[in-house]
Write a protein that holds these residues in place. Structure first.
Motif, PDB file in Angstrom:
ATOM      1  N   TYR A 297      49.539  35.637  33.208  1.00  0.00           N
ATOM      2  CA  TYR A 297      50.678  36.295  32.589  1.00  0.00           C
ATOM      3  C   TYR A 297      50.258  37.534  31.801  1.00  0.00           C
ATOM      4  O   TYR A 297      49.552  37.064  30.692  1.00  0.00           O
ATOM      5  N   VAL A 298      50.560  38.676  32.010  1.00  0.00           N
ATOM      6  CA  VAL A 298      49.617  39.718  31.314  1.00  0.00           C
ATOM      7  C   VAL A 298      50.835  40.577  30.800  1.00  0.00           C
ATOM      8  O   VAL A 298      51.922  40.769  31.447  1.00  0.00           O
ATOM      9  N   ASN A 299      50.701  41.518  29.829  1.00  0.00           N
ATOM     10  CA  ASN A 299      51.460  42.648  29.292  1.00  0.00           C
ATOM     11  C   ASN A 299      50.584  43.797  29.210  1.00  0.00           C
ATOM     12  O   ASN A 299      49.605  43.927  28.713  1.00  0.00           O
ATOM     13  N   ASN A 300      51.038  44.863  29.709  1.00  0.00           N
ATOM     14  CA  ASN A 300      50.528  46.219  29.938  1.00  0.00           C
ATOM     15  C   ASN A 300      50.202  46.683  28.561  1.00  0.00           C
ATOM     16  O   ASN A 300      49.403  47.504  28.384  1.00  0.00           O
ATOM     17  N   SER A 301      50.898  46.286  27.548  1.00  0.00           N
ATOM     18  CA  SER A 301      50.522  47.057  25.963  1.00  0.00           C
ATOM     19  C   SER A 301      49.641  46.128  25.396  1.00  0.00           C
ATOM     20  O   SER A 301      49.195  46.345  24.338  1.00  0.00           O
ATOM     21  N   ASP A 302      49.202  45.219  25.954  1.00  0.00           N
ATOM     22  CA  ASP A 302      48.118  44.251  25.370  1.00  0.00           C
ATOM     23  C   ASP A 302      46.749  44.514  25.883  1.00  0.00           C
ATOM     24  O   ASP A 302      46.400  44.246  27.025  1.00  0.00           O
ATOM     25  N   TYR A 303      45.993  45.236  24.867  1.00  0.00           N
ATOM     26  CA  TYR A 303      44.680  45.745  25.555  1.00  0.00           C
ATOM     27  C   TYR A 303      43.592  44.466  25.791  1.00  0.00           C
ATOM     28  O   TYR A 303      42.759  44.847  26.251  1.00  0.00           O
ATOM     29  N   ILE A 304      43.957  43.261  25.339  1.00  0.00           N
ATOM     30  CA  ILE A 304      43.019  42.420  25.661  1.00  0.00           C
ATOM     31  C   ILE A 304      43.170  41.867  27.008  1.00  0.00           C
ATOM     32  O   ILE A 304      42.061  41.301  27.519  1.00  0.00           O
ATOM     33  N   CYS A 305      44.223  41.947  27.585  1.00  0.00           N
ATOM     34  CA  CYS A 305      44.389  41.333  28.775  1.00  0.00           C
ATOM     35  C   CYS A 305      45.046  42.495  29.919  1.00  0.00           C
ATOM     36  O   CYS A 305      44.905  42.062  31.144  1.00  0.00           O
ATOM     37  N   CYS A 306      45.104  43.389  29.652  1.00  0.00           N
ATOM     38  CA  CYS A 306      45.833  44.657  30.624  1.00  0.00           C
ATOM     39  C   CYS A 306      44.818  45.003  31.572  1.00  0.00           C
ATOM     40  O   CYS A 306      45.056  45.480  32.312  1.00  0.00           O
ATOM     41  N   TYR A 307      43.547  44.689  31.550  1.00  0.00           N
ATOM     42  CA  TYR A 307      42.334  45.043  32.514  1.00  0.00           C
ATOM     43  C   TYR A 307      42.649  44.430  33.785  1.00  0.00           C
ATOM     44  O   TYR A 307      42.193  44.914  34.878  1.00  0.00           O
ATOM     45  N   TYR A 308      43.089  43.245  33.793  1.00  0.00           N
ATOM     46  CA  TYR A 308      43.702  42.490  35.053  1.00  0.00           C
ATOM     47  C   TYR A 308      44.676  43.268  35.713  1.00  0.00           C
ATOM     48  O   TYR A 308      44.690  43.029  36.920  1.00  0.00           O
ATOM     49  N   THR A 309      45.304  44.258  35.318  1.00  0.00           N
ATOM     50  CA  THR A 309      46.352  45.150  36.186  1.00  0.00           C
ATOM     51  C   THR A 309      45.616  46.241  36.914  1.00  0.00           C
ATOM     52  O   THR A 309      46.229  46.766  37.661  1.00  0.00           O
ATOM     53  N   ASP A 310      44.246  46.588  36.635  1.00  0.00           N
ATOM     54  CA  ASP A 310      43.621  47.680  37.272  1.00  0.00           C
ATOM     55  C   ASP A 310      43.314  47.128  38.740  1.00  0.00           C
ATOM     56  O   ASP A 310      42.357  46.105  38.879  1.00  0.00           O
ATOM     57  N   PRO A 311      43.869  47.704  39.794  1.00  0.00           N
ATOM     58  CA  PRO A 311      43.606  47.184  41.211  1.00  0.00           C
ATOM     59  C   PRO A 311      42.327  47.473  41.691  1.00  0.00           C
ATOM     60  O   PRO A 311      41.671  48.653  41.313  1.00  0.00           O
ATOM     61  N   ALA A 312      41.713  46.544  42.598  1.00  0.00           N
ATOM     62  CA  ALA A 312      40.688  47.094  43.313  1.00  0.00           C
ATOM     63  C   ALA A 312      41.029  47.741  44.836  1.00  0.00           C
ATOM     64  O   ALA A 312      40.252  48.104  45.553  1.00  0.00           O
ATOM     65  N   GLY A 313      42.157  47.492  44.861  1.00  0.00           N
ATOM     66  CA  GLY A 313      42.621  48.088  46.450  1.00  0.00           C
ATOM     67  C   GLY A 313      44.197  48.487  46.351  1.00  0.00           C
ATOM     68  O   GLY A 313      44.814  48.356  45.359  1.00  0.00           O
ATOM     69  N   THR A 314      44.927  48.118  47.650  1.00  0.00           N
ATOM     70  CA  THR A 314      46.373  48.024  47.737  1.00  0.00           C
ATOM     71  C   THR A 314      46.989  46.897  47.053  1.00  0.00           C
ATOM     72  O   THR A 314      46.466  45.592  47.447  1.00  0.00           O
ATOM     73  N   VAL A 315      47.673  46.934  46.330  1.00  0.00           N
ATOM     74  CA  VAL A 315      48.644  45.851  45.854  1.00  0.00           C
ATOM     75  C   VAL A 315      49.995  45.573  46.613  1.00  0.00           C
ATOM     76  O   VAL A 315      50.842  46.354  46.812  1.00  0.00           O
ATOM     77  N   GLU A 316      49.897  44.526  47.229  1.00  0.00           N
ATOM     78  CA  GLU A 316      51.077  44.030  47.933  1.00  0.00           C
ATOM     79  C   GLU A 316      52.152  43.206  47.149  1.00  0.00           C
ATOM     80  O   GLU A 316      51.625  41.931  46.646  1.00  0.00           O
ATOM     81  N   ASN A 317      53.327  43.724  46.901  1.00  0.00           N
ATOM     82  CA  ASN A 317      54.333  42.661  46.261  1.00  0.00           C
ATOM     83  C   ASN A 317      54.678  41.520  47.153  1.00  0.00           C
ATOM     84  O   ASN A 317      55.011  41.645  48.481  1.00  0.00           O
ATOM     85  N   ASN A 318      54.884  40.377  46.482  1.00  0.00           N
ATOM     86  CA  ASN A 318      55.141  39.215  47.139  1.00  0.00           C
ATOM     87  C   ASN A 318      56.028  38.469  46.473  1.00  0.00           C
ATOM     88  O   ASN A 318      56.094  37.140  46.259  1.00  0.00           O
ATOM     89  N   ALA A 319      57.041  38.966  45.931  1.00  0.00           N
ATOM     90  CA  ALA A 319      58.154  38.277  44.876  1.00  0.00           C
ATOM     91  C   ALA A 319      58.941  37.332  45.450  1.00  0.00           C
ATOM     92  O   ALA A 319      58.917  36.271  44.748  1.00  0.00           O
ATOM     93  N   ASN A 320      59.296  37.209  46.806  1.00  0.00           N
ATOM     94  CA  ASN A 320      59.646  36.164  47.572  1.00  0.00           C
ATOM     95  C   ASN A 320      58.764  35.285  48.372  1.00  0.00           C
ATOM     96  O   ASN A 320      59.449  34.288  48.965  1.00  0.00           O
TER      97      ASN A 320
END
Length: 390
Positions: A297-320
């Motif tokens: 669980y990360v927040n884009n404005s939190d510089y401590i954890c935001c690096y987890y959102t940096d993708p290595a490739g294509t991000v596939e949404n799987n909300a369902n």
């Protein structure tokens, strides 16, 4: 109320008592002040349709348990009695009980706790069995607490992660690993959960990964996990240098030697890693990778954890697809991202946001650079055994 003969005289509370009562009611960490508003206690309806099957409910309750660990240490530092303690209010409504506290031997601080399903308390409210999805035991780990009694050792572990991107040298890692292994042995890994916030999320990730290497897969929930380290920065510089070198080689004349062997290829991408794994283990490995998928669980404005959102490739949404595994057999994690625009750091890094009423999350199975790096070691080959020369 005091009796003198047949008369009754009402005694007004002293000023000190009244002040203490008001202060207790208004304490910012009291459950009724800062806790979740729309989360009900378990009831007989949970026997039919468990609230724990709702990911929002589960996230909220687990975050409350981590908050309880913070308050266990604060209660200790403030010399609170059992009657005035703040921490129990954060687990009692959900029918759990405290069975173990994890103590840092360096400063005597509480950094974690094991909470187990309280069957007696549940039955008193006609909840005859544990609701489906509710873990039998949860190991919760707090993050950095900027108090005089704890700040030194907390910062010491923060710097440990910053320097080496590893917490294995800390006494807290050993204590958390032993506690989690113990409850997993008692209740089964499928009935146990580990969770942490900030520095505690760093410990939870590495402890969960250590058990996964042993084939023990525990439900893992990480709130604002640390993603910033000097070790990572050095690796990033190295990766950029390799990328630049590969681009330079691609511009050389076609007479250059082209490397085609998968065995000699250096793995620098998720696709290359997948091919490498499949080469040695076969297609069966793809299903094995699905066994341990931590929730971040990360927040884009939190510089401590935001690096987890940096993708290595294509991000596939799987909300369902709540029970989906890694994409195409690659290393993955369930990443829940909250973005409310620009926020102050303390708000973006805080634990309270994860049970707020207006929380909106985007969930995806994310193969980010850091997730791939953190989890890749789970599937590395064992060291070859040496055979005696004839």
């Amino acid at each position: 109320m005091a009796k003198i003969g047949a008369a009754e005289i009402t005694l007004a509370p002293t000023k000190e008592i009244a002040t203490a009562l008001v202060k207790e009611e208004a304490h910012p960490y009291a459950f009724h002040v800062s806790g979740p508003r729309n989360v009900a206690s378990p009831n007989w309806r949970d026997l039919i349709n468990s609230s724990w099957k709702d990911p929002n409910h589960k996230r909220t309750v687990i975050a409350c348990f981590i908050q309880a660990v913070y308050l266990l240490e604060i209660d200790k530092q403030e010399n609170r009695t059992e009657e005035s303690a703040l921490a129990p209010k954060w687990w009692i409504p959900f029918k759990y009980k405290l069975t173990q506290t994890l103590i840092d031997e360096r400063d005597g601080s509480i950094y974690g706790a094991v909470l187990e399903w309280d069957r007696a308390a549940a039955m008193a409210d006609l909840v005859l069995i544990r609701p489906s999805g509710a873990p039998k035991a949860i190991l919760a780990l707090r993050g950095t607490l900027l108090k005089s009694s704890t700040i030194r050792r907390d910062i010491e572990d923060d710097l440990r992660f910053l320097a080496w991107e590893s917490l294995k040298g800390s006494v807290r890692f050993k204590g958390a690993l032993e506690a989690l292994r113990s409850v997993a042995g008692s209740y089964g890994s499928s009935n146990v959960c580990i969770a942490g916030h900030s520095l505690g999320a760093g410990f939870a990730l590495q402890v969960g990964k250590a058990l996964a290497k042993e084939g023990i897969y525990v439900d893992t929930h990480l709130f604002n996990p640390p993603s910033v380290s000097l070790a990572m920065s050095v690796r990033n510089i190295g990766e950029k240098a390799i990328c630049a070198w590969n681009r330079f080689k691609s511009m050389l004349p076609s007479s250059s030697v082209t490397q085609t062997s998968d065995e000699g290829q250096k793995i620098t991408s998720p696709a290359g890693f997948k091919n490498w794994v499949l080469h040695f283990y076969g297609d069966k490995t793809s299903s094995e990778l699905k066994k341990w998928v931590p929730h971040l669980y990360v927040n884009n404005s939190d510089y401590i954890c935001c690096y987890y959102t940096d993708p290595a490739g294509t991000v596939e949404n799987n909300a369902n697809k709540e029970n989906s595994g890694p994409i195409n057999g690659q290393v993955a994690a369930k990443l829940f991202v909250m973005s409310k625009g620009k926020q102050k750091f303390l708000e973006a890094h805080g634990l309270q946001q994860w049970w707020s009423d207006d929380l909106e999350l985007q969930m995806s199975l994310q193969n980010s650079k850091l997730i791939n790096r953190q989890l890749r070691s789970l599937y590395s080959l064992p060291a070859p055994q040496k055979t005696p020369l004839q």
